[in-house]
Design a protein around this motif. Structure first.
Motif, PDB file in Angstrom:
ATOM      1  N   GLU A 171      35.600  48.335  32.643  1.00  0.00           N
ATOM      2  CA  GLU A 171      35.552  48.726  34.049  1.00  0.00           C
ATOM      3  C   GLU A 171      36.374  49.975  34.343  1.00  0.00           C
ATOM      4  O   GLU A 171      36.105  50.690  35.299  1.00  0.00           O
ATOM      5  N   CYS A 187      33.864  52.762  33.645  1.00  0.00           N
ATOM      6  CA  CYS A 187      32.594  52.715  34.381  1.00  0.00           C
ATOM      7  C   CYS A 187      32.690  53.555  35.661  1.00  0.00           C
ATOM      8  O   CYS A 187      33.662  53.447  36.412  1.00  0.00           O
ATOM      9  N   HIS A 205      29.249  45.016  40.631  1.00  0.00           N
ATOM     10  CA  HIS A 205      30.268  44.125  41.182  1.00  0.00           C
ATOM     11  C   HIS A 205      30.359  44.393  42.684  1.00  0.00           C
ATOM     12  O   HIS A 205      30.548  45.545  43.091  1.00  0.00           O
ATOM     13  N   ARG A 218      34.129  45.806  43.474  1.00  0.00           N
ATOM     14  CA  ARG A 218      34.775  46.926  42.753  1.00  0.00           C
ATOM     15  C   ARG A 218      33.841  48.120  42.507  1.00  0.00           C
ATOM     16  O   ARG A 218      34.278  49.139  41.998  1.00  0.00           O
ATOM     17  N   VAL A 220      31.538  48.678  40.307  1.00  0.00           N
ATOM     18  CA  VAL A 220      31.337  48.978  38.893  1.00  0.00           C
ATOM     19  C   VAL A 220      30.346  47.951  38.348  1.00  0.00           C
ATOM     20  O   VAL A 220      30.128  46.908  38.951  1.00  0.00           O
ATOM     21  N   PHE A 253      28.990  44.994  35.960  1.00  0.00           N
ATOM     22  CA  PHE A 253      29.614  43.858  35.287  1.00  0.00           C
ATOM     23  C   PHE A 253      28.557  42.968  34.671  1.00  0.00           C
ATOM     24  O   PHE A 253      27.410  42.950  35.109  1.00  0.00           O
TER      25      PHE A 253
END
Length: 157
Positions: free
Chosen positions: A85, A88, A106, A109, A111, A113
């Motif tokens: 992460e 990313c 996500h 966040r 990013v 996942f």
């Protein structure tokens, strides 16, 4: 060389209880939310069928080659395809590249996942109350796939 393990799904044992999703979310996020789970239960309510949907951790993952940041790596110990992460940038190219739809954004966040096999002890398999999701070696995985294929052929003919 130690044989790597994989998540094995027996759809016929899945009741759709979503314990696997909660175990995954709690393990990774310290929250119980299906949106934060790396495993998904796909429900066909009209047919009364539930399908645990798990990452296959491909040996030649398309998500790895699609990532412009090198944020996705293959863990040589667990065999898991893992997203870093920190690297990313949230471009979503890995999401588009995954043929199984196993990568998501996500929601908190921004990013990508996905399943990382919990470092070699997947919470989804550990807490599945019916044994629909198991973590076993590749020989057992291959035999389960052969049985699944044979069962489908039996219903086709």
């Amino acid at each position: 060389m130690e044989m790597q393990k994989s998540l094995i799904v027996d759809q016929s044992k899945c009741t759709g209880c979503r314990t696997c999703e909660m175990a995954c979310s709690l393990h990774h996020e310290k929250k119980c939310s299906p949106l934060l789970s790396r495993i998904r239960i796909i429900k066909f309510e009209a047919r009364g069928e539930n399908y645990p949907n798990v990452c296959s951790h491909c040996t030649k993952p398309q998500c790895v080659s699609a990532c412009p940041q090198g944020a996705i790596q293959l863990n040589s110990v667990t065999g898991a395809v893992v997203i870093n992460e920190e690297l990313c940038i949230g471009c979503r190219l890995c999401i588009a590249a995954c043929p199984q739809g196993q990568i998501a954004m996500h929601p908190e966040r921004d990013v990508s996942f996905k399943c990382d096999l919990c470092g070699g002890d997947p919470a989804c398999a550990r807490f599945c109350p019916t044994g629909a999701v198991k973590y076993a070696d590749m020989d057992e995985f291959i035999m389960a796939k052969r049985r699944e294929f044979s069962a489908r052929q039996k219903h086709v003919s």
